[in-house]
Design an enzyme around this catalytic site. Structure first.
Site, PDB file in Angstrom:
ATOM      1  N   GLU A 164       0.821  -1.209   0.000  1.00  0.00           N
ATOM      2  CA  GLU A 164       0.000   0.000   0.000  1.00  0.00           C
ATOM      3  C   GLU A 164       0.854   1.259   0.000  1.00  0.00           C
ATOM      4  O   GLU A 164       1.475   1.598   1.004  1.00  0.00           O
ATOM      5  CB  GLU A 164      -0.923   0.026   1.217  1.00  0.00           C
ATOM      6  N   GLU A 212     -12.268   1.852   3.284  1.00  0.00           N
ATOM      7  CA  GLU A 212     -11.349   2.273   4.339  1.00  0.00           C
ATOM      8  C   GLU A 212     -11.432   3.786   4.530  1.00  0.00           C
ATOM      9  O   GLU A 212     -10.546   4.546   4.135  1.00  0.00           O
ATOM     10  CB  GLU A 212      -9.908   1.844   4.037  1.00  0.00           C
TER      11      GLU A 212
END
Length: 302
Positions: free
Chosen positions: A179, A278
């Site tokens: 990420e 998220e």
């Protein structure tokens, strides 16, 4: 990542116990085109604090996936109970974060000789967690820059450390997703093209990109072309509008167009992804949770 944001649901309900077995959930009338994945705490006002009730509520609203960054910190018993509940409700487990001793903040960039072995050990532990909760993907962040080293050496150190982990994950048919972040300028991994390069160098089906659209909007913009550029190495998506990191429709990102584009590419290439939610809730209480659901219904209408 949720843990870094302090978003609800990372470790909430650690002590929850499984309720009596329930019959299979009734099929929701709503069918989203994509697998949007809420997290624990996102619907707490509507479903209550019990994790299993929250899962049931998600399924009843038409959501078919869940992500839980803090899954690795839950007890093995709870991991297994949650995995069983998700199977019963038709919910697919999304990412959890591989804990490497410092909430994934250990710096792979440093080239310390112990880094590969430590990461390998963390991946071995993650395999057991994934087995219990039926997960396939897990988030990895290489940490901060090592300012004393040239950038090429830092990339090499990150690649060497990741290769130690993919040896473990490949055997279990699991995938780490790297990420790139925008939280602060010290984060080493920042853009999708940089992450693409690292994935190609690691050269494993167990190492792919977590394309978090909130972070990528902040760091590089030009979202649809960047998705196309990195498409072959993307393994997972996450969502969050910018500014604010809330649900679609609360910021500047045209999520309906992005979801439509991704859906068309998925159909053309016979690929499937989870889209992790998220982000926080833009509005409080039950009314805010319903507005969040409505926002996904609107963005999914294409």
């Amino acid at each position: 990542m949720t843990a870094a944001l302090g978003l609800p649901g990372t470790v909430h309900g650690q002590g929850a116990t499984a309720p009596a077995p329930r019959p299979p959930a009734a099929t929701s009338a709503r069918k989203f085109k994509l697998k949007y994945a809420p997290h624990f705490g996102m619907f707490e006002n509507s479903a209550g604090k019990d994790l299993f009730d929250q899962l049931k509520f998600m399924a009843d609203q038409g959501f078919t996936a869940l992500e839980d960054n803090g899954m690795m910190g839950r007890t093995p018993e709870l991991q297994a109970q949650l995995g069983e509940a998700m199977t019963r409700l038709g919910i697919q487990m999304g990412v959890f974060v591989i804990q490497t001793g410092g909430n994934n903040s250990d710096r792979f960039t440093t080239g310390k000789p112990e880094n590969p072995a430590q990461f390998r050990k963390a991946c071995e532990a993650a395999v057991e967690v994934a087995r219990r909760c039926n997960a396939k993907w897990m988030t990895v962040v290489p940490g901060a820059f090592e300012r004393k080293l040239p950038i090429g050496l830092q990339h090499g150190n990150v690649i060497d450390t990741l290769r130690a982990g993919v040896d473990v994950l490949e055997k279990a048919n699991l995938v780490m997703v790297l990420e790139p972040l925008s939280d602060n300028p010290d984060q080493f991994l920042r853009t999708s093209d940089q992450t693409y390069m690292i994935c190609r160098a690691v050269n494993s089906p167990a190492c792919k990109i977590l394309f978090d659209m909130y972070h990528m909007q902040r760091n590089e913009g030009h979202m649809i072309p960047h998705i196309d550029y990195a498409w072959s190495e993307i393994g997972y998506f996450q969502i969050g509008d910018n500014p604010g990191r809330k649900e679609p429709g609360t910021g500047e990102v045209n999520y309906r167009n992005i979801f439509k584009h991704a859906h068309e590419k998925m159909q053309a290439d016979n690929r499937d992804f989870i889209f992790g939610m998220e982000h926080g809730n833009a509005f409080p209480g039950r009314e805010g949770e319903q507005k969040l659901i409505d926002a996904y219904v609107a963005a999914d209408t294409f």
